[in-house]
Design an enzyme around this catalytic site. Structure first.
Site: not given
Length: 491
Positions: A104, A143-145, A321-322, A327
């Site tokens: 809604t 309707s929302t529905n 990689s740190s 890598k």
């Protein structure tokens, strides 16, 4: 403290201050306050917003044709909706994707934005709803529905068209690699063990065909989304809508959106049944599983690069990689795996939400919408990214591939047509025991001459099936997606 200007709007709970420059209104404001859940508003997914706009435009056209809405109001609504579909005011769709009320709040958000933009088009101020009202005019006959489920299906269909093209884009990338690698002989593997020779082209062609199968299945499943319940209003009985509203509005919706929607045969059933969403979600899950399997294979085939399989090389896209210099990790396939896990989780959510519906309505379509739009969006982005960032740049370690073929006892199976099963078994056993390669053992045992071995190895078609790399083209003439924006993956 802020000096933000406001306007006063009222609802069932009384008056409230709405930002003066907002195109949404009091109902949207309440929902923003009530549902601070994911932080992701419905405006994040353009297809859902456009689906809502198409529903409102089609309804306005239908109501005008049926004599229920003036030409001025219908025109203002339609122009407003067109501007929304052109990308305007998506930031005004502010409701969280997860919300109570069966959608809604989303429907009212659309009603209010369309109404206030329509008021400006008519020459009035925002909030002057006496001239164009969110409920009485924009939501007329709905309707929302019925409006929200219809918008959801239209939006998913639109998003799925881009997903189809993204899958085809990735399929084409694999097809190109299959052609490039069609003569690269290598070892196939089953149960993580060496099996029999094949070509790298065959391996990549299989990936392409896997995707083509799912394109076909997705295309079929999209047809389930085209049955809509617009005109059923609250529970499918059509209360407060003109008797001809449903058929008229759905026809206009098909014309405006380009989605071949049709009115459900039984609107009461269609208002409560979300089986189409369950099946659609399962297809998205299947696509995710296929993509994840392919991504795993690419990671395995490129593992190493010195101490792994190293059949192929993936293009480096960032440092891996740190702490370990040099890598490079398979980050794009890893991303695809994680998208797949998210899609699989969304499928579980859709399943549970569908099961939880009661009586004449399923109140949990908002969480289904969240999961489905997330899945479509992420799968589309993942497929395009995998094609561009990984597949098109894949290289093959041809010498390494052939060396493994000659060193593996798996080659003995390919020699069966030349020396027979018993002798091939003897060769495999001896090669495994001595560490010698299969060709050397076959020559030493007198089963083949060096010239015969060289001749066999020089003709890959004698070691692998001569099954052609047939086209995986499966796109049906009834659904041309060539004009749809394939590569657009960001909102």
């Amino acid at each position: 403290m802020t000096d933000q200007k406001t306007r006063i709007e009222s609802d069932l709970l009384g008056p409230a201050e709405v930002p003066a420059d907002a195109y949404y209104g009091v109902h949207s404001l309440r929902a923003v306050q009530n549902f601070p859940i994911t932080g992701v508003p419905i405006g994040h997914y353009e297809d859902l917003v456009n689906g809502l706009a198409y529903v409102k435009a089609a309804s306005a056209r239908a109501n005008h044709q049926l004599g229920l809405l003036s030409a001025e109001r219908a025109s203002a609504i339609e122009i407003a909706c067109q501007r929304i579909c052109d990308g305007e005011l998506h930031d005004q769709f502010v409701i969280d994707l997860i919300q109570g009320g069966a959608g809604t709040s989303s429907n009212m958000n659309a009603n209010e934005v369309v109404a206030n933009l329509g008021l400006e088009i008519m020459g009035h101020e925002k909030g002057e709803y006496g001239f164009l009202h969110p409920n009485d005019h924009v939501n007329l006959g709905q309707s929302t529905n019925d409006a929200y489920p219809t918008a959801l299906r239209v939006g998913l269909y639109l998003g799925s068209s881009r997903l189809l093209n993204a899958l085809a884009y990735l399929e084409d990338a694999f097809n190109q690699k299959a052609a490039e690698f069609q003569d690269y002989i290598k070892l196939g593997r089953t149960q993580m063990q060496e099996a029999v020779p094949m070509t790298l082209g065959q391996e990549f062609k299989a990936f392409a065909i896997m995707l083509a199968e799912d394109e076909r299945l997705l295309r079929h499943t999209m047809t389930l989304l085209t049955e809509v319940n617009l005109g059923g209003t609250a529970i499918g009985t059509g209360l407060n809508a003109h008797p001809k509203f449903a058929e008229t509005a759905v026809a206009e919706l098909a014309h405006l959106s380009g989605v071949p929607v049709e009115c459900a045969h039984n609107l009461v059933e269609a208002t409560q049944d979300v089986g189409a969403l369950v099946q659609y979600s399962s297809v998205l899950k299947r696509i995710a599983v296929k993509l994840s399997k392919i991504a795993h294979d690419l990671r395995l085939l490129s593992s190493g690069p010195q101490a792994g399989l190293a059949d192929i090389t993936l293009p480096p896209v960032q440092a891996g990689s740190s702490i370990m210099p040099g890598k490079v990790n398979p980050v794009i396939p890893e991303m695809v795996n994680q998208v797949a896990y998210a899609v699989i989780g969304n499928d579980v959510t859709v399943t549970m939400a569908a099961e939880a519906g009661q009586l004449q309505l399923n109140a949990f379509e908002p969480v289904m919408a969240k999961g489905l739009f997330e899945s479509v969006h992420q799968l589309t982005a993942a497929a395009v990214t995998l094609a561009d960032k990984t597949v098109r740049g894949i290289g093959a370690n041809r010498e390494n591939l052939m060396r493994k073929v000659t060193q593996s006892v798996g080659l003995a199976t390919a020699l069966v047509p030349f020396i027979g099963y018993e002798r091939a078994t003897h060769v495999a056993k001896e090669a495994r025991a001595t560490g010698k390669d299969v060709p050397t053992v076959a020559i030493e045992l007198g089963y083949l001459s060096r010239a015969e071995v060289d001749d066999i190895l020089a003709h890959p078609d004698r070691l692998v099936s001569n099954q052609p790399l047939e086209s995986s083209e499966t796109r049906e003439p009834g659904m041309d997606t060539s004009s749809l924006p394939v590569i657009k993956v960001n909102n």
